[in-house]
Design a protein around this motif. Structure first.
Motif, PDB file in Angstrom:
ATOM      1  N   CYS A 128       0.839  -1.209   0.000  1.00  0.00           N
ATOM      2  CA  CYS A 128       0.000   0.000   0.000  1.00  0.00           C
ATOM      3  C   CYS A 128       0.867   1.249   0.000  1.00  0.00           C
ATOM      4  O   CYS A 128       0.623   2.199  -0.771  1.00  0.00           O
ATOM      5  N   GLN A 170     -10.419   4.406  -3.112  1.00  0.00           N
ATOM      6  CA  GLN A 170     -10.386   3.090  -2.500  1.00  0.00           C
ATOM      7  C   GLN A 170     -10.427   1.997  -3.558  1.00  0.00           C
ATOM      8  O   GLN A 170      -9.720   0.987  -3.449  1.00  0.00           O
ATOM      9  N   ASN A 188      -9.777  -6.485   3.349  1.00  0.00           N
ATOM     10  CA  ASN A 188     -10.796  -5.953   4.256  1.00  0.00           C
ATOM     11  C   ASN A 188     -10.401  -6.136   5.719  1.00  0.00           C
ATOM     12  O   ASN A 188     -10.619  -5.246   6.546  1.00  0.00           O
ATOM     13  N   LEU A 191      -7.356  -3.502   6.265  1.00  0.00           N
ATOM     14  CA  LEU A 191      -7.587  -2.079   6.044  1.00  0.00           C
ATOM     15  C   LEU A 191      -8.994  -1.608   6.407  1.00  0.00           C
ATOM     16  O   LEU A 191      -9.162  -0.507   6.926  1.00  0.00           O
ATOM     17  N   LEU A 193     -11.325  -0.348   4.632  1.00  0.00           N
ATOM     18  CA  LEU A 193     -11.498   0.998   4.105  1.00  0.00           C
ATOM     19  C   LEU A 193     -12.957   1.395   3.965  1.00  0.00           C
ATOM     20  O   LEU A 193     -13.323   2.557   4.138  1.00  0.00           O
ATOM     21  N   LYS A 194     -13.808   0.426   3.650  1.00  0.00           N
ATOM     22  CA  LYS A 194     -15.213   0.745   3.401  1.00  0.00           C
ATOM     23  C   LYS A 194     -15.912   1.304   4.642  1.00  0.00           C
ATOM     24  O   LYS A 194     -16.980   1.905   4.540  1.00  0.00           O
ATOM     25  N   ILE A 199     -11.905   8.236   3.338  1.00  0.00           N
ATOM     26  CA  ILE A 199     -10.555   7.841   2.933  1.00  0.00           C
ATOM     27  C   ILE A 199     -10.530   7.633   1.421  1.00  0.00           C
ATOM     28  O   ILE A 199     -11.288   6.826   0.876  1.00  0.00           O
ATOM     29  N   THR A 206      -1.539  10.571   2.301  1.00  0.00           N
ATOM     30  CA  THR A 206      -1.226   9.460   3.202  1.00  0.00           C
ATOM     31  C   THR A 206       0.115   9.676   3.895  1.00  0.00           C
ATOM     32  O   THR A 206       1.058  10.203   3.303  1.00  0.00           O
ATOM     33  N   SER A 233      -5.966   4.620   9.918  1.00  0.00           N
ATOM     34  CA  SER A 233      -6.334   3.326   9.354  1.00  0.00           C
ATOM     35  C   SER A 233      -6.772   2.377  10.462  1.00  0.00           C
ATOM     36  O   SER A 233      -6.577   2.650  11.657  1.00  0.00           O
ATOM     37  N   LYS A 234      -7.352   1.279  10.075  1.00  0.00           N
ATOM     38  CA  LYS A 234      -7.936   0.332  11.017  1.00  0.00           C
ATOM     39  C   LYS A 234      -6.926  -0.113  12.078  1.00  0.00           C
ATOM     40  O   LYS A 234      -5.813  -0.512  11.765  1.00  0.00           O
TER      41      LYS A 234
END
Length: 338
Positions: A128, A170, A188, A191, A193-194, A199, A206, A233-234
């Motif tokens: 990433c 994304q 998933n 990250l 992201l949803k 984001i 970033t 981020s997560k």
């Protein structure tokens, strides 16, 4: 002992000890030391192939456990040696430990499956980061972010060195990761992201969040007048260690600033161990992590406003409580910093 004990030992003891001897650890790259990094002098890629250009493989002081090849990506040194030498994880760790006269912790409870999942997630994050940095080369995608960076006094090359990048969308990132062999499930899980559609939409800039050499995740920043400025981020643990703390051991003088940009800019200008609070407060975990990595003194260089002054007083009290006896304070006058 669980896997985290071994990983922490490698991050804090093994990789920093290997860094000074990298030319002998990985002789196939014919490394040459240049300042705070090692650079290959031949065309070999980290996937074993011969390239057409020299000097593309790096080992940086801020990530001593990671091989970076700007042609194909990044790979942990242990993973690379497992693949190239056909050795098990522990055979590689033990061999590396012997080269620097270290003894790894005993490890009866090591979980190979958990290790593989850990490495996959780390590799995904590094890929990433490569994608984000590479996006700065695309004029159509990057014009807004590049213009913003230039307004802050940073060139594109500065941004790349600081590991600042761009998430254009994304869907673009997910497609890139899938093309490089990562499943949507792992993407998933790592990250998620949803969960935050800002984001890649309102928050495109970033920042790679590294502490002690490990990439913990990312901070996504808006370049407009939107609050909050940053989205993490997560599962990003911003309190477990100082942002931008160099993992190499030895006596260290730590300078604490507020913003990530200030810390990263100092690093690319050759000033190590300028670390950032990054919108959070100083805590005991961060201080103890820095002490274990060799910190001997702390210099507080926080903003010269009411919040900064109050933060400085609280930081001094906490540092004293944690046993730090060398504390310095820098007072910034108006106009001295942005």
């Amino acid at each position: 002992m669980n896997n985290d004990v071994l990983f922490n030992w490698m991050e804090r003891e093994l990789y920093p000890a290997l860094f000074d001897n990298m030319a002998n650890v990985l002789p196939e790259f014919e490394f040459k030391r240049v300042g705070s990094k090692w650079i290959s002098t031949n065309t070999l890629k980290i996937n074993g192939e011969a390239g057409s250009d020299k000097g593309k493989v790096y080992v940086y002081a801020n990530t001593p456990g990671l091989l970076k090849d700007w042609r194909v990506g990044a790979k942990p040194i242990v993973k690379y040696l497992m693949e190239r030498r056909n050795k098990t994880y522990f055979e590689v760790v033990e061999a590396l430990s012997r080269t620097v006269n270290l003894k790894p912790p005993t490890n009866p409870d090591f979980d190979p499956k958990a290790y593989e999942e850990h490495q996959k997630r780390l590799s995904l994050l590094e890929l990433c980061n490569k994608h984000f940095i590479d996006n700065l080369n695309d004029p159509k995608k990057a014009i807004e972010v590049v213009t913003y960076l230039q307004s802050r006094g940073f060139t594109v090359e500065d941004a790349k060195a600081m590991e600042i990048g761009l998430i254009s969308s994304q869907s673009d990132l997910i497609l890139y990761l899938k093309k490089n062999g990562y499943s949507e499930e792992l993407i998933n899980e790592t990250l998620d992201l949803k969960a935050d559609t800002r984001i890649g939409n309102t928050h495109k800039l970033t920042i790679a969040f590294r502490s002690g050499g490990s990439l913990k995740g990312f901070k996504f920043r808006t370049i407009g007048d939107i609050n909050p400025k940053y989205i993490n981020s997560k599962d990003l643990d911003i309190n477990g260690g100082f942002f931008n703390l160099l993992p190499i051991k030895g006596d260290k003088d730590i300078t604490i600033v507020e913003g990530e940009f200030d810390a990263l800019h100092a690093t690319i200008r050759g000033i190590n161990n300028v670390v950032a609070l990054g919108g959070s407060s100083l805590n005991s975990i961060r201080i103890q992590d820095a002490l274990q990595r060799g910190a001997k003194s702390f210099t507080l260089c926080l903003d010269n406003d009411n919040a900064g002054a109050g933060g400085t007083e609280k930081a001094i009290d906490l540092l004293l409580k944690e046993g730090v006896n060398k504390i310095y304070v820098v007072t910034l006058e108006p106009g001295e910093a942005k």
